[in-house]
Structures are given as structure tokens and as C-alpha cells.
Enzyme design. Structure first.
Site, PDB file in Angstrom:
ATOM      1  N   GLU A 168       0.828  -1.207   0.000  1.00 33.33           N
ATOM      2  CA  GLU A 168       0.000   0.000   0.000  1.00 33.33           C
ATOM      3  C   GLU A 168       0.867   1.265   0.000  1.00 33.33           C
ATOM      4  O   GLU A 168       0.482   2.290  -0.545  1.00 33.33           O
ATOM      5  CB  GLU A 168      -0.923   0.023   1.223  1.00 33.33           C
TER       6      GLU A 168
ATOM      7  N   TYR B  85     -11.602  28.174   1.377  1.00 31.46           N
ATOM      8  CA  TYR B  85     -11.696  26.763   0.984  1.00 31.46           C
ATOM      9  C   TYR B  85     -10.349  26.301   0.450  1.00 31.46           C
ATOM     10  O   TYR B  85      -9.937  25.167   0.653  1.00 31.46           O
ATOM     11  CB  TYR B  85     -12.701  26.535  -0.134  1.00 31.46           C
TER      12      TYR B  85
ATOM     13  N   GLU C 286      -7.148   6.867  10.406  1.00 33.56           N
ATOM     14  CA  GLU C 286      -7.542   7.608  11.605  1.00 33.56           C
ATOM     15  C   GLU C 286      -6.470   8.639  11.966  1.00 33.56           C
ATOM     16  O   GLU C 286      -6.784   9.757  12.366  1.00 33.56           O
ATOM     17  CB  GLU C 286      -7.751   6.645  12.784  1.00 33.56           C
TER      18      GLU C 286
ATOM     19  N   LYS D 109     -10.788   4.998   1.373  1.00 34.67           N
ATOM     20  CA  LYS D 109      -9.757   4.346   0.547  1.00 34.67           C
ATOM     21  C   LYS D 109     -10.519   3.617  -0.556  1.00 34.67           C
ATOM     22  O   LYS D 109     -11.320   2.728  -0.279  1.00 34.67           O
ATOM     23  CB  LYS D 109      -8.950   3.361   1.395  1.00 34.67           C
TER      24      LYS D 109
END
Length: 122
Positions: A21, A53, A72, A98
Site C-alpha cells: 500500500e 476553501y 484515523e 480508501k
């Protein structure tokens, strides 16, 4: 209460516990909900009376570049950085998806969502 949303921000990044990953990477979709008083800006038409923004988007992109094992952890960093730059924010909710998690079966993605309320400074 007024809200600002950044919706479906798509970023290619390298997060995860599995070594591949961190090498291959995948797309992530981020959604942010920010609570802040926008009434002054609604009357003044002045960027100084709201939050940019573009600045929030830049924080998200910068934090997504930092490899982490857990989404997290990434979300916690993003929320902290946004609030650090804009302490007038009273609440942030951030969802990170993901899009191609290394798991069996077909799915749109695997997501985490963190939210945090901030006490207004008096």
C-alpha cells in the site's frame, strides 16, 4: 449554524499497514464538514470574514502526502491542522475513503470518519 463543505476531494496517496500500500498507493476520497459562523461574510463579501476553501484544501493535500499506517491518524492530523489555522471553527467532521482497499470482494471503498467539536474561545 453555518457550514462549509469540501466534497469528494480525490487525492492519490500512500497509506496503509501493508507494505504494498505504501508502494502502489491508491485514490482516496475526502469529505469535510466545517461549522463556522458565515453571517458576517454573507453581509461583507470579504474573505477575511470567512475561511478560505483553498487553504483548507491545501492542508488536506499536504497532510495526505505524509505516509501513515492508519487513516484515523491522517484524519486526526488534518482536523488538528485545520483548527490550528482557523481557531474560529466550532466543529469539523472528516471522512476519508480508501477507494481500493486490499480486501476480498468488490466495494466502492473502506472509510473512516472522525469528528471533533471545539469550544469557542471567550
Amino acid at each position: 449554524m453555518s457550514k462549509i463543505y469540501l466534497e469528494d476531494v480525490k487525492i492519490y496517496a500512500y497509506h496503509g499497514v501493508l507494505p504494498e500500500e505504501n508502494i502502489i498507493g491508491t485514490y482516496y476520497i475526502l469529505n469535510a464538514e466545517i461549522h463556522i459562523d458565515l453571517w458576517k461574510a454573507s453581509e461583507s463579501d470579504d474573505l477575511n470574514d470567512t475561511i478560505s476553501y483553498a487553504d483548507v484544501n491545501e492542508i488536506i493535500h499536504n497532510e495526505m502526502k505524509i505516509k501513515s499506517n492508519l487513516l484515523e491518524h491522517v484524519a486526526g492530523r488534518i482536523i488538528s491542522k485545520i483548527h490550528e489555522k482557523f481557531p474560529e471553527i466550532s466543529y469539523i467532521r472528516l471522512k476519508i475513503t480508501k477507494t481500493s482497499p486490499p480486501m476480498k470482494g468488490e466495494m466502492k471503498g473502506a472509510s473512516i470518519e472522525l469528528e471533533k467539536s471545539f469550544k469557542p474561545d471567550h
